[in-house]
Design an enzyme around this catalytic site. Sequence first.
Site, short mmCIF file in Angstrom:
data_model
loop_
_atom_site.label_atom_id
_atom_site.label_comp_id
_atom_site.label_asym_id
_atom_site.label_seq_id
_atom_site.Cartn_x
_atom_site.Cartn_y
_atom_site.Cartn_z
N CYS A 137 24.23 35.71 24.21
CA CYS A 137 23.15 36.70 24.03
C CYS A 137 23.49 38.09 24.53
O CYS A 137 22.95 39.07 24.02
CB CYS A 137 21.87 36.20 24.68
SG CYS A 137 21.11 34.87 23.73
N GLU A 272 28.19 34.79 32.53
CA GLU A 272 27.48 34.40 33.75
C GLU A 272 26.08 33.87 33.50
O GLU A 272 25.14 34.25 34.21
CB GLU A 272 27.44 35.61 34.69
CG GLU A 272 26.60 36.82 34.19
CD GLU A 272 27.34 37.79 33.29
OE1 GLU A 272 28.34 37.42 32.66
OE2 GLU A 272 26.89 38.96 33.21
N HIS A 296 34.71 35.87 39.36
CA HIS A 296 33.99 36.96 38.69
C HIS A 296 32.59 36.50 38.26
O HIS A 296 31.59 37.14 38.59
CB HIS A 296 34.81 37.45 37.49
CG HIS A 296 34.15 38.54 36.71
ND1 HIS A 296 34.39 39.87 36.95
CD2 HIS A 296 33.23 38.51 35.71
CE1 HIS A 296 33.66 40.60 36.13
NE2 HIS A 296 32.94 39.80 35.36
N GLU A 297 32.53 35.38 37.55
CA GLU A 297 31.23 34.92 37.04
C GLU A 297 30.30 34.52 38.20
O GLU A 297 29.10 34.77 38.16
CB GLU A 297 31.39 33.78 36.03
CG GLU A 297 32.30 34.08 34.84
CD GLU A 297 32.05 35.40 34.14
OE1 GLU A 297 30.92 35.90 34.19
OE2 GLU A 297 33.01 35.96 33.56
N HIS A 300 28.58 37.52 39.61
CA HIS A 300 27.43 37.98 38.82
C HIS A 300 26.12 37.35 39.28
O HIS A 300 25.05 37.88 38.97
CB HIS A 300 27.63 37.65 37.34
CG HIS A 300 28.38 38.68 36.56
ND1 HIS A 300 28.01 40.01 36.51
CD2 HIS A 300 29.48 38.58 35.76
CE1 HIS A 300 28.85 40.67 35.72
NE2 HIS A 300 29.75 39.82 35.26
N GLU A 319 29.16 45.23 35.82
CA GLU A 319 30.56 44.79 35.77
C GLU A 319 31.46 45.42 36.84
O GLU A 319 32.31 44.73 37.40
CB GLU A 319 31.15 45.04 34.38
CG GLU A 319 30.47 44.22 33.27
CD GLU A 319 30.53 42.71 33.46
OE1 GLU A 319 31.33 42.22 34.28
OE2 GLU A 319 29.75 42.00 32.78
N ASP A 378 27.57 46.55 22.20
CA ASP A 378 28.85 45.84 22.04
C ASP A 378 29.97 46.77 21.58
O ASP A 378 31.14 46.56 21.88
CB ASP A 378 28.74 44.71 21.00
CG ASP A 378 28.09 43.47 21.59
OD1 ASP A 378 27.77 43.48 22.81
OD2 ASP A 378 27.88 42.49 20.84
N TYR A 386 34.26 48.13 33.90
CA TYR A 386 34.82 47.19 34.89
C TYR A 386 35.71 47.92 35.89
O TYR A 386 35.52 47.84 37.09
CB TYR A 386 35.67 46.12 34.18
CG TYR A 386 34.91 45.14 33.33
CD1 TYR A 386 34.42 45.51 32.07
CD2 TYR A 386 34.70 43.83 33.75
CE1 TYR A 386 33.75 44.61 31.28
CE2 TYR A 386 34.02 42.91 32.95
CZ TYR A 386 33.55 43.31 31.72
OH TYR A 386 32.87 42.41 30.93
N ARG A 563 38.89 34.37 21.86
CA ARG A 563 38.59 35.27 22.98
C ARG A 563 39.01 36.69 22.59
O ARG A 563 40.19 36.95 22.34
CB ARG A 563 39.33 34.80 24.23
CG ARG A 563 39.01 35.59 25.46
CD ARG A 563 39.67 35.01 26.69
NE ARG A 563 39.39 35.80 27.86
CZ ARG A 563 39.93 35.61 29.04
NH1 ARG A 563 40.80 34.62 29.21
NH2 ARG A 563 39.62 36.37 30.06
N1 BES Z 1 29.31 39.40 31.24
C1 BES Z 1 30.67 39.45 30.90
C2 BES Z 1 30.93 39.15 29.45
C3 BES Z 1 30.19 40.03 28.47
C4 BES Z 1 29.99 41.38 28.70
C5 BES Z 1 29.70 39.50 27.31
C6 BES Z 1 29.30 42.17 27.78
C7 BES Z 1 29.01 40.28 26.39
C8 BES Z 1 28.81 41.62 26.63
C9 BES Z 1 31.50 38.52 31.77
O1 BES Z 1 31.07 38.45 33.08
C10 BES Z 1 32.89 39.06 31.84
O2 BES Z 1 33.04 40.17 32.30
N2 BES Z 1 33.88 38.30 31.44
C11 BES Z 1 35.28 38.69 31.54
C12 BES Z 1 35.87 38.09 32.79
C13 BES Z 1 36.88 38.94 33.50
C14 BES Z 1 36.49 40.35 33.76
C15 BES Z 1 37.30 38.27 34.80
C16 BES Z 1 35.96 38.18 30.29
O3 BES Z 1 35.27 37.67 29.39
O4 BES Z 1 37.17 38.33 30.15
ZN ZN Z 2 31.44 40.27 34.11
#
Ligand code: BES
Ligand code: ZN
Length: 608
Positions: A137, A272, A296-297, A300, A319, A378, A386, A563
């Site tokens: 989502c 997360e 990381h998660e 959050h 982030e 997005d 980050y 991914r």
């Molecule tokens: N919340 C994010 C993923 C995300 C961000 C999904 C924005 C949709 C829109 C998640 O916590 C994240 O940052 N994942 C990273 C992990 C990494 C920074 C350690 C990933 O997916 O690579």
């Molecule tokens: Zn994140």
Amino acid sequence: MAPPHPRDPSTAANYEQVTVSHYALKWKVDFEKKHIAGDVSITLDVKQDTERIVLDTRDLSVQSVALNLNGEPKKAGFTLEDNQALGQKLVITTESLKSGDRPVLEIKYESSNNAAALQFLTAEQTTDRAPYLFSQCQAINARSIVPCMDTPSVKSTYEAEVCVPIGLTCLMSAIGQGSTPSECGKRTIFSFKQPVSIPSYLLAIVVGHLERKEISERCAVWAEPSQAEASFYEFAETEKILKVAEDVAGPYVWGRYDLVVLPATFPFGGMENPCLTFITPTLLAGDRSLVNVIAHEISHSWTGNLVTNFSWEHFWLNEGFTVFLERKIHGKMYGELERQFESESGYEEALVRTVNDVFGPDHEYTKLVQNLGNADPDDAFSSVPYEKGSALLFTIEQALGDNSRFEQFLRDYIQKYAYKTVSTEEWKEYLYDSFTDKKVILDNIDWNLWLHKAGLPPKPKYDSTPMQACKDLAAKWTTEGSEAPTDGEVFAKMSNSQKLAVLDAVRVNKTMFGDRMPALTATYKLDQAKNAELKFSWLMLGLETKWSPIVDASLAFALAVGRMKYCKPIYRSLFGWSATRDRAISQFKANIPNMHPITVKAIQSLLK
Ligand code: BES
Ligand code: ZN
């Protein structure tokens, strides 16, 4: 006082007049029609007298809308209006509602078979040959599975009853309340409650053939049966990381912290979702070398899920803080030097590359605080929030010169804004209030440059000892006239993140690298890398040096792994090389039916 928020531009909801305190969902998951048939009761909280309720939707078909106030039905009509990149507004006109009223909306609807948040997989498309469904989502896809106020500035509790085909397990971002067989005997109804108020983007569901393995009293890992054992091994340290996180950030309020390992088409590394983090199977390296994603998660659970960015323009508050906390946790577990190294790697490998190569230093999306307007958030997604965000926190901590006091400040900040949302200005004001004795130091930070200017910020000062060792090794490959290493021992003994830093330093200086790709591959056995990060770095180096033997492996990796961190740069590179462009485009097009809709959209945008 911090100035009042501008509106969240990514929602049509009239949240100034009305907010949502609770969603009660009744969902039927239909694998034949690839949709969710839904019934939702939305408990509202009227803030200002109004005759309108505006909700966000995307591709939903809405069958009926009814409104009740104190058990009495009230008149309510509705229209669906186009809202461009943000979907459609569901505009409900009602009898006049008064401030303080708590009416309940009842909406019957269906999601489209192309809902942005959902991927339905057929039995043939999964490892263990059973139908599978999962959602994503964040940022603004919740509106494609439920009419809602799809803005992080509104937080609500939820409960759900989900009816799925018998034999499948359903999990949500909530606490499970058990399951019962349906009347017809062909389905199972799973119940859930999320008693903590959450923003809509944290709503999540997964349905599949799932096996559970207990890690600790409050942690378990779920996966398809054939991956359960490997997942259990990989993530066995979850409870330990969660405890360290509590030392750093404060008590864990969500009850359970479970993980679910999703199919390889999951577009992210981790997500997360409260009580149930979603994880990519690319973390299954076999040696626990990628568990920083878990740290990381887990982080959050405080920054993001408890203290939430007011809108996606302040995404760095989610982030950047989370990356900073993730590395604090690593610092506690593996020493401060490791934290310094990871922070420097983040600046050099992710931030410099994204700002200079992906966007260009003048690009709007290289700003920390963003102006999204009508764009889909997005589209602005990158490592900038980050790494620029965590570099800012690192810089402030260092300037203040007292790490334990800065950590106390983080805990206080989390406590102050827990269960609420926060904007950059509010955070900054709280920082100044917490360090009144250090105002001169804080005033020395160029806030306008860090927060509002495009491009690279000043590089923080790191202890570069471990990074230097990586650069020295890389230099042997990239310096003209120098003899390339023939012995892989030094590299083999390095940690995974150091290996990545070596390859990155080679990538940065690849002009000198010439035709050393075969030697590098053989010496470091890169073609056998099980670690997805390492493999990705190797593929990118091969593509960037136009080494043709890398093409098949790159295409295969982009096919197997959804991914986006991996398949987007690989496809970008393949599309940009005339020798591979046509093959890459036809592979991508043929694979669309197997891909997640979010990933399809991202790759398609590379072709524009
Ligand atoms: N919340 C994010 C993923 C995300 C961000 C999904 C924005 C949709 C829109 C998640 O916590 C994240 O940052 N994942 C990273 C992990 C990494 C920074 C350690 C990933 O997916 O690579
Ligand atoms: Zn994140």
